[in-house]
Motif scaffolding. Structure first.
Motif, short mmCIF file in Angstrom:
data_model
loop_
_atom_site.label_atom_id
_atom_site.label_comp_id
_atom_site.label_asym_id
_atom_site.label_seq_id
_atom_site.Cartn_x
_atom_site.Cartn_y
_atom_site.Cartn_z
N PHE A 1 0.88 -1.16 0.00
CA PHE A 1 0.00 0.00 0.00
C PHE A 1 0.92 1.22 0.00
N LEU A 2 1.00 1.88 -1.14
CA LEU A 2 2.03 2.90 -1.30
C LEU A 2 1.46 4.29 -1.46
N GLY A 3 2.29 5.24 -1.17
CA GLY A 3 1.90 6.63 -1.34
C GLY A 3 2.86 7.50 -0.56
N PRO A 4 3.00 8.75 -0.97
CA PRO A 4 3.90 9.64 -0.24
C PRO A 4 3.33 9.96 1.14
N ASN A 5 4.12 10.64 1.95
CA ASN A 5 3.64 11.02 3.29
C ASN A 5 2.37 11.84 3.19
N GLY A 6 1.42 11.54 4.05
CA GLY A 6 0.19 12.32 4.07
C GLY A 6 -0.78 11.95 2.96
N ALA A 7 -0.54 10.80 2.30
CA ALA A 7 -1.41 10.42 1.19
C ALA A 7 -2.73 9.83 1.68
N GLY A 8 -2.75 9.36 2.93
CA GLY A 8 -3.96 8.77 3.46
C GLY A 8 -3.82 7.28 3.75
N LYS A 9 -2.58 6.78 3.70
CA LYS A 9 -2.36 5.34 3.94
C LYS A 9 -2.74 4.94 5.36
N THR A 10 -2.16 5.66 6.31
CA THR A 10 -2.41 5.29 7.70
C THR A 10 -3.88 5.47 8.06
N THR A 11 -4.49 6.52 7.55
CA THR A 11 -5.92 6.73 7.79
C THR A 11 -6.72 5.55 7.26
N THR A 12 -6.39 5.10 6.05
CA THR A 12 -7.11 3.95 5.48
C THR A 12 -6.90 2.71 6.35
N LEU A 13 -5.65 2.46 6.75
CA LEU A 13 -5.40 1.29 7.59
C LEU A 13 -6.17 1.39 8.90
N LYS A 14 -6.23 2.59 9.45
CA LYS A 14 -6.95 2.76 10.72
C LYS A 14 -8.45 2.50 10.53
N MET A 15 -8.97 2.81 9.36
CA MET A 15 -10.38 2.51 9.13
C MET A 15 -10.59 1.01 8.93
N CYS B 1 5.64 -7.95 -2.49
CA CYS B 1 4.30 -7.79 -3.03
C CYS B 1 4.24 -8.00 -4.53
N GLU B 2 3.29 -8.83 -4.93
CA GLU B 2 3.05 -8.91 -6.36
C GLU B 2 2.12 -7.79 -6.77
N ARG B 3 1.27 -7.42 -5.82
CA ARG B 3 0.29 -6.41 -6.15
C ARG B 3 0.51 -5.17 -5.29
N VAL B 4 0.37 -4.03 -5.90
CA VAL B 4 0.45 -2.80 -5.11
C VAL B 4 -0.76 -1.92 -5.37
N ILE B 5 -1.13 -1.16 -4.34
CA ILE B 5 -2.15 -0.14 -4.50
C ILE B 5 -1.46 1.17 -4.18
N VAL B 6 -1.53 2.11 -5.11
CA VAL B 6 -0.87 3.39 -4.89
C VAL B 6 -1.91 4.47 -4.68
N ILE B 7 -1.78 5.22 -3.62
CA ILE B 7 -2.70 6.35 -3.43
C ILE B 7 -1.90 7.63 -3.24
N ASN B 8 -2.52 8.72 -3.60
CA ASN B 8 -1.93 10.03 -3.31
C ASN B 8 -3.05 11.03 -3.09
N SER B 9 -2.85 11.91 -2.17
CA SER B 9 -3.87 12.89 -1.75
C SER B 9 -5.24 12.22 -1.56
N GLY B 10 -5.24 11.03 -0.99
CA GLY B 10 -6.49 10.36 -0.68
C GLY B 10 -7.13 9.61 -1.82
#
Lengths: 266, 266, 322
Positions: free
Chosen positions: C55-69, C224-233
């Motif tokens: 689960f990739l993305g720069p800092n503040g992209a929303g990764k930790t928020t998503t994991l917390k949900m 990981c064979e699969r990645v999900i990339v997010i940025n700015s949510g």
């Protein structure tokens, strides 16, 4: 039953954790012990004044008054050993992320957050002083040693702890809505000091306020009143009902606070 | 001199922001006031004597209220400030500059208290007006002036007591326990909890040889009228002597401490 | 079966502007300016049981928020989430027994005590029986080579050692699903390597689903064979790691080794120069311009060597972040 043993085992583990970490920082144990003793000493001045002036209030002789003060010390000891440090840490757990981890655990969150940090230095002086005062009062006043009386006394002490827990948990929970609640915490914990003296010395309005509105007198005025046979049936029932109602209230506020955290935090 | 005045202004400015906090602190003194007031009412009612420990009931209640307020006003945090500076090496940035660190702290402290001064004086004035209306107390302009001088000297005396105590942090690793405990002991000995008359004669003699009672006990009794104006002036002399003694002692310890500080490399 | 299924997940934070000082706090009680921030915007994905997904993305992209949900710590503003068949923010006990969360930034180990005490805590909390727990801890400590550290106070351990024990503590109840939030942060290369191989081993052994965030590309490439990339949510990419560059298939990387100095402007006509050191030059050239460019290079320039390649994975991810 299975849940109860689980929680008791956890309590055991928390105690073990405290003892093990104290081996590491022995000085802190003795420092807290000395500081607590000094605080206790300053509270004992009240008792000294009572004895010195041979004060009698509402037919209560100095020995009877120490029964109230002693009970207050015992309940403070229980609160100080199990809950106090958890309550002060509650606000921090939001900032340092330990609340996040706690939420993911399959265990009652309120239990985990309010009893996991135990301390055994705080209660020692309070408990010793309280126990000595209560036994002394019991002997000199020739109070009944019947099991019913003793069990009733212990029962009301447990209810008193429950009451104190419920009242003192509210201010730190308020910090989920308002930024700072230290001022309120200070004021509310000052309220419990009213129990150093029998409620008979206070004016009527204060008695009613402390019995029915913020029932601070239920904490440690009711157990000795029960022993002295001064609680009528209505008061006996209120002494049982109020702690339960307030505990349920505190539980609801706790849940609301966590809900608040879950919907606004990032 | 200019730099110290600057410190005074800084102390004032930073405290101005938080002056409502001080009102909260005063509020926390409210509960012991109530508890003690009713305790004294009960004692006087019971004893049937008009004078207990050398006070009339009104004098005693006035003492209870004023001593709590004055004690809160005098309260300093200078011992923890200095101790943090020593521990974290923050002292280094001060000692390389050409000025007197202790004097700098003193001016900062007085500046801070200048803000509290107006609040506390307003409170005291209200209390006195109410008392004057209810009961007659021996109040005169002369006493008022002497009282203000005594409060100011008590403030400086208190600063040097805790400043002197904080010098311990040069030699003791974890001094917070000592500070915390000392605060309670000093409260007790200064008459902030109860007037020192409640202690037995021997203890009172010991206290008289110590500086602490010249902070709260002496100052408040100028107002309650328990001591004569002549005695009050004498007391002010003793306050000055203690300030000089403690000031010199602090200076000596400070110099020794600095040698130690430099030796271990800060 | 899907271990995780997320549909149109949104999270909007509302917060208040706060200024220092008591006066402002008091003012804030009366009138507060409410501000909103969309931390997660309309994210959907499914994760199969037993997969390791990055689960990739720069800092503040929303990764930790998503994991917390996904772990039920935070409530979403809207959207549907099923994790192991449960709705996470209902926080059912049965659900909590089945997953685990490791936050690289926040340790759950008791610092003053040896790690075994935290293991015991988790054993009690997750109601794992003594024998099973002991066997598991034996196996894990063996694999991670930390047996000798079990009785050392946690705060005396190095960061890498701590993370290994952290992982063991969170696996005591053999969870079916693990959320790893930057497990390798701040670790040295050897420790990173060890932790990667351990996660791989654990996943193969117990078919545990793993969702991992990391800023170290090597972690992701290895696991990981699969990645999900997010940025700015927002979700930008979801697919196999080696196909990330497929999104950039129109861009080729050209490496030139020249024998004479040349004006940058001349080369820049064909694409962007990403690196130039003396006579070595790397550029990104659009596929359509490639033919012309090579013609130009071979005819007009005196080159020692030329090398044309696709965009590497790492570069692809970086481009996504922009």
């Amino acid at each position: 039953m299975k849940e109860l043993t689980k929680h008791l085992r956890l309590m055991g583990l928390f105690t073990k954790r405290y003892i093990m970490s104290q081996m590491e920082y022995r000085t802190s144990f003795f420092t807290i012990l000395i500081v607590e003793s000094l605080i206790l000493l300053s509270k004992l001045l009240y008792t000294a004044v009572v004895y010195n002036t041979d004060m009698v209030v509402d037919g209560l002789k100095p020995e009877a008054i120490t029964l109230f003060t002693g009970t207050f010390f015992i309940i403070s000891a229980v609160y100080g050993s199990i809950f106090m440090f958890n309550f002060t840490n509650l606000q921090n757990s939001v900032y340092d992320g330990s609340l996040d981890i706690a939420i993911t655990k399959p265990i009652s969150l309120q239990f985990y957050l309010t009893v996991s940090t135990i301390d055994l230095a705080v209660p020692i002086p309070n408990f010793i002083a309280g126990a000595v005062m209560v036994t002394n009062a019991w002997k000199t006043l020739e109070l009944s040693m019947e099991p019913v009386v003793i069990i009733g006394y212990v029962f009301y002490i447990i209810l008193g702890v429950l009451m104190l827990y419920s009242i003192l948990l509210l201010p730190p929970l308020l910090s989920f809505w308002f930024v700072k609640s230290e001022g309120i915490s200070h004021i509310v914990s000052g309220l419990s000091n009213f129990n150093m003296m029998p409620m008979a010395i206070y004016p009527k309005a204060l008695k009613i306020f402390g019995t029915f509105i913020i029932p601070i007198f239920i904490v440690s005025n009711f157990p000795p009143l029960f022993v002295l046979g001064r609680l009528n049936v209505g008061m006996k029932l209120w002494g049982i009902l109020a702690p339960i109602v307030f505990f349920l209230g505190a539980r609801i506020v706790f849940k609301k606070a966590i809900q608040k955290y879950s919907s606004i935090a990032n | 001199m200019k730099k110290y005045f600057c410190s005074f202004r800084m102390g004032m400015k930073s405290e101005y922001e938080y002056r409502l906090n001080f009102i909260f602190v005063l509020f926390s003194a409210f509960f012991p006031m109530i508890i003690q007031t009713f305790l004294w009412i009960a004692i006087f009612e019971n004893s049937k004597k008009p004078i207990v420990y050398g006070y009339t009931l009104n004098q005693m209640i006035l003492y209870t209220i004023l001593s709590q307020m004055i004690a809160k006003f005098l309260k300093t945090g200078v011992e923890t400030e200095i101790s943090t500076d020593v521990k974290t090496g923050g002292l280094s940035k001060y000692i390389i500059k050409p000025f007197n660190y202790l004097l700098y702290k003193l001016f900062g402290f007085v500046g801070k208290k200048a803000i509290h001064m107006e609040i506390i004086l307003a409170f005291i004035l209200i209390v006195l007006v109410v008392f004057n209306w209810k009961v007659q107390i021996t109040m005169s302009i002369g006493r008022g002036v002497v009282f203000l001088v005594a409060v100011f000297l008590a403030l400086i005396l208190n600063f040097y007591i805790f400043c002197c105590l904080s010098m311990l942090s040069f030699w003791v690793t974890d001094a917070w326990g000592i500070f915390f405990g000392a605060r309670f002991l000093i409260d007790m000995m200064s008459g902030a909890i109860f007037p020192i008359d409640i202690f037995g004669e021997t203890i009172i003699k010991v206290f008289q040889a110590l500086p602490f009672q010249y902070m709260v006990y002496f100052t408040v009794n100028i107002i309650t009228g328990k001591i004569s104006l002549h005695m009050a002036l004498q007391g002010i002399g003793i306050q000055v002597i203690w300030i000089l003694v403690l000031g010199l002692l602090t200076r000596y310890l400070w110099k020794r401490g600095l040698l130690q500080y430099v030796a271990v490399g800060g | 079966m899907n271990a995780i299924s997320v549909k149109n997940l949104n999270k909007v934070f509302t917060y208040y502007e706060k200024k220092e000082g008591f006066q402002h706090s008091l003012k804030n009680l009366l009138v507060r300016k409410q501000k909103t921030k969309e931390a997660v915007k309309d994210i959907s994905f499914d994760i199969d049981s037993g997969d390791i997904v990055g689960f990739l993305g720069p800092n503040g992209a929303g990764k930790t928020t998503t994991l917390k949900m996904l772990s039920g710590i935070l409530y979403p503003t809207s959207g549907e989430v099923q994790v192991l068949g449960y709705c996470p923010w209902k926080r059912q006990k049965q659900f909590k027994m089945k997953y685990s969360m490791v936050l690289g930034q926040k340790s759950q180990l008791w610092p003053d005590l040896p790690a075994t005490e935290t293991f015991r805590l988790n054993q009690y909390i997750y109601e794992v029986d003594e024998k099973k727990c002991k066997m598991l801890v034996d196996e894990l400590t063996e694999y991670l080579d930390v047996k000798h550290l079990l009785h050392v106070q946690v705060r005396r351990l190095s960061l890498g050692e701590r993370m290994k024990l952290e992982l063991i503590a969170s696996l005591i109840h053999s969870p079916q699903l693990i959320f790893l939030d930057e497990p390798s942060i701040g670790l040295d290369l050897v420790s990173q390597q060890k932790i990667r191989s351990f996660i791989r081993y654990w996943n193969e052994q117990y078919k545990t689903t793993v969702m991992i965030t990391s800023h170290y590309m090597k972690d992701i490439e290895d696991l990981c064979e699969r990645v999900i990339v997010i940025n700015s949510g927002k979700k930008l990419y979801d697919g196999s790691l080696c196909d990330v560059n497929y999104m950039f298939k129109n861009i080729k990387i050209v490496n030139l080794e020249l024998s004479d100095e040349i004006d940058d402007m001349k080369l820049a006509e064909f694409g962007t120069i990403t690196k130039k050191e003396g006579l070595n030059c790397t550029m990104e050239v659009h596929k359509e311009d490639l033919h012309e460019f090579i013609g130009y290079v071979t005819e007009k320039l005196n080159i020692k060597d030329i090398n044309i390649s696709d965009i590497p994975v790492e570069k692809g991810i970086e481009l996504l972040y922009r």
